[in-house]
Scaffold this motif. Structure first.
Motif, PDB file in Angstrom:
ATOM      1  N   GLY A 122      -0.919  -8.872 -13.045  1.00 24.32           N
ATOM      2  CA  GLY A 122      -0.857  -7.443 -13.369  1.00 24.32           C
ATOM      3  C   GLY A 122       0.451  -6.772 -13.032  1.00 24.32           C
ATOM      4  N   GLY A 123       1.245  -7.409 -12.157  1.00 28.33           N
ATOM      5  CA  GLY A 123       2.518  -6.836 -11.753  1.00 28.33           C
ATOM      6  C   GLY A 123       2.331  -5.579 -10.917  1.00 28.33           C
ATOM      7  N   PRO A 124       3.444  -4.934 -10.571  1.00 28.37           N
ATOM      8  CA  PRO A 124       3.395  -3.742  -9.719  1.00 28.37           C
ATOM      9  C   PRO A 124       2.539  -2.606 -10.287  1.00 28.37           C
ATOM     10  CG  PRO A 124       5.644  -4.557  -9.880  1.00 28.37           C
ATOM     11  CD  PRO A 124       4.819  -5.345 -10.856  1.00 28.37           C
ATOM     12  N   ALA A 125       2.374  -2.540 -11.587  1.00 29.04           N
ATOM     13  CA  ALA A 125       1.580  -1.467 -12.205  1.00 29.04           C
ATOM     14  C   ALA A 125       0.112  -1.525 -11.804  1.00 29.04           C
ATOM     15  CB  ALA A 125       1.713  -1.521 -13.723  1.00 29.04           C
ATOM     16  N   ILE A 126      -0.333  -2.666 -11.302  1.00 31.80           N
ATOM     17  CA  ILE A 126      -1.743  -2.781 -10.909  1.00 31.80           C
ATOM     18  C   ILE A 126      -2.051  -1.940  -9.667  1.00 31.80           C
ATOM     19  CG2 ILE A 126      -1.563  -4.828  -9.411  1.00 31.80           C
ATOM     20  CD1 ILE A 126      -4.163  -5.845 -10.762  1.00 31.80           C
ATOM     21  N   ILE A 127      -1.056  -1.683  -8.833  1.00 29.96           N
ATOM     22  CA  ILE A 127      -1.292  -0.958  -7.574  1.00 29.96           C
ATOM     23  C   ILE A 127      -1.763   0.478  -7.814  1.00 29.96           C
ATOM     24  CG2 ILE A 127      -0.287  -0.203  -5.380  1.00 29.96           C
ATOM     25  CD1 ILE A 127      -0.617  -3.294  -5.694  1.00 29.96           C
ATOM     26  N   PRO A 128      -1.026   1.316  -8.549  1.00 28.23           N
ATOM     27  CA  PRO A 128      -1.535   2.678  -8.772  1.00 28.23           C
ATOM     28  C   PRO A 128      -2.844   2.693  -9.563  1.00 28.23           C
ATOM     29  CG  PRO A 128       0.501   2.315 -10.002  1.00 28.23           C
ATOM     30  CD  PRO A 128       0.297   1.124  -9.132  1.00 28.23           C
ATOM     31  N   LYS A 129      -3.035   1.714 -10.435  1.00 26.85           N
ATOM     32  CA  LYS A 129      -4.282   1.612 -11.196  1.00 26.85           C
ATOM     33  C   LYS A 129      -5.450   1.374 -10.235  1.00 26.85           C
ATOM     34  CE  LYS A 129      -6.473  -1.622 -14.445  1.00 26.85           C
ATOM     35  NZ  LYS A 129      -7.354  -2.352 -13.537  1.00 26.85           N
ATOM     36  N   ILE A 130      -5.300   0.432  -9.330  1.00 31.47           N
ATOM     37  CA  ILE A 130      -6.364   0.131  -8.372  1.00 31.47           C
ATOM     38  C   ILE A 130      -6.618   1.326  -7.469  1.00 31.47           C
ATOM     39  CG2 ILE A 130      -6.910  -1.248  -6.309  1.00 31.47           C
ATOM     40  CD1 ILE A 130      -5.810  -3.687  -7.781  1.00 31.47           C
ATOM     41  N   LYS A 131      -5.573   1.981  -7.007  1.00 30.07           N
ATOM     42  CA  LYS A 131      -5.736   3.142  -6.127  1.00 30.07           C
ATOM     43  C   LYS A 131      -6.505   4.263  -6.833  1.00 30.07           C
ATOM     44  CE  LYS A 131      -2.219   4.487  -3.683  1.00 30.07           C
ATOM     45  NZ  LYS A 131      -0.823   4.853  -3.307  1.00 30.07           N
ATOM     46  N   ALA A 132      -6.169   4.530  -8.079  1.00 27.15           N
ATOM     47  CA  ALA A 132      -6.861   5.591  -8.825  1.00 27.15           C
ATOM     48  C   ALA A 132      -8.328   5.230  -9.052  1.00 27.15           C
ATOM     49  CB  ALA A 132      -6.153   5.841 -10.158  1.00 27.15           C
ATOM     50  N   GLU A 133      -8.595   3.995  -9.451  1.00 24.29           N
ATOM     51  CA  GLU A 133      -9.978   3.557  -9.680  1.00 24.29           C
ATOM     52  C   GLU A 133     -10.778   3.552  -8.385  1.00 24.29           C
ATOM     53  OE1 GLU A 133      -8.853   0.593 -13.428  1.00 24.29           O
ATOM     54  OE2 GLU A 133      -9.475  -0.271 -11.519  1.00 24.29           O
ATOM     55  N   LEU A 134     -10.154   3.142  -7.297  1.00 26.16           N
ATOM     56  CA  LEU A 134     -10.819   3.129  -5.994  1.00 26.16           C
ATOM     57  C   LEU A 134     -11.196   4.548  -5.575  1.00 26.16           C
ATOM     58  CD1 LEU A 134     -11.816   1.651  -3.512  1.00 26.16           C
ATOM     59  CD2 LEU A 134      -9.460   1.598  -2.679  1.00 26.16           C
ATOM     60  N   SER A 135     -10.308   5.478  -5.796  1.00 24.84           N
ATOM     61  CA  SER A 135     -10.584   6.885  -5.484  1.00 24.84           C
ATOM     62  C   SER A 135     -11.793   7.385  -6.277  1.00 24.84           C
ATOM     63  CB  SER A 135      -9.352   7.735  -5.779  1.00 24.84           C
ATOM     64  OG  SER A 135      -9.603   9.081  -5.502  1.00 24.84           O
TER      65      SER A 135
END
Length: 155
Positions: A122-135
């Motif tokens: 997923g590369g670095p873009a996966i991090i903000p995606k996971i954070k938003a979904e987790l929230s």
């Protein structure tokens, strides 16, 4: 060994998902007795879950990581959270590709999550995606923060 004034660095032990119930009990007892700084649950598996057995390369030797490991590693995480009574920080890893995956690890006892295969694909873009979904997951279930969700499925 001699350490500086700050003392030794934190010690985390990473365990495999292929361990027996007795092995997990022994590891939990030692981790509690030695007051380890944390456990990483779990490493790659040498087993081959049914979902990958039909793939021709599944017979290759070596550890399997990523999504096929998710259920197995989450089960071991839940077991270790119960065995350690939530007294040791657990880092959940194995097949995390989304905020929902991270949330399931947290509800199973993880205070942190580790990405490897998901980050590789997923590369670095996966991090903000996971954070938003987790929230969104936390809000959906009425948790004010992640700590409230840690181990929720084990209580």
């Amino acid at each position: 060994m001699q350490w500086g004034e700050e003392g030794p660095p934190p010690l985390l032990v990473k365990i495999a998902p292929d361990l027996s119930k007795e092995d997990l009990e022994d590891i939990a007892a030692v981790a509690l007795a030695l007051r380890l700084d944390g456990l990483i649950i779990s490493n790659t598996t040498i087993s081959r879950p049914d979902v990958v057995k039909q793939n021709p390369v599944s017979a290759e030797v070596g550890g399997l990581s990523g999504k096929p490991l998710f259920n197995m590693s989450t089960h071991v995480l839940r077991e270790m959270y119960t065995l350690t009574r939530g007294k040791i920080p657990l880092i959940g890893c194995g097949g995390i590709n989304s905020g929902e995956d991270a949330y399931k690890k947290i509800r199973s006892g993880a205070t942190l999550v580790q990405l490897y295969t998901g980050f590789a694909f997923g590369g670095p873009a996966i991090i903000p995606k996971i954070k938003a979904e987790l929230s969104q997951c936390l809000e959906r279930d009425g948790f004010k923060n992640i700590l409230e969700a840690v181990g929720a499925d084990c209580k």
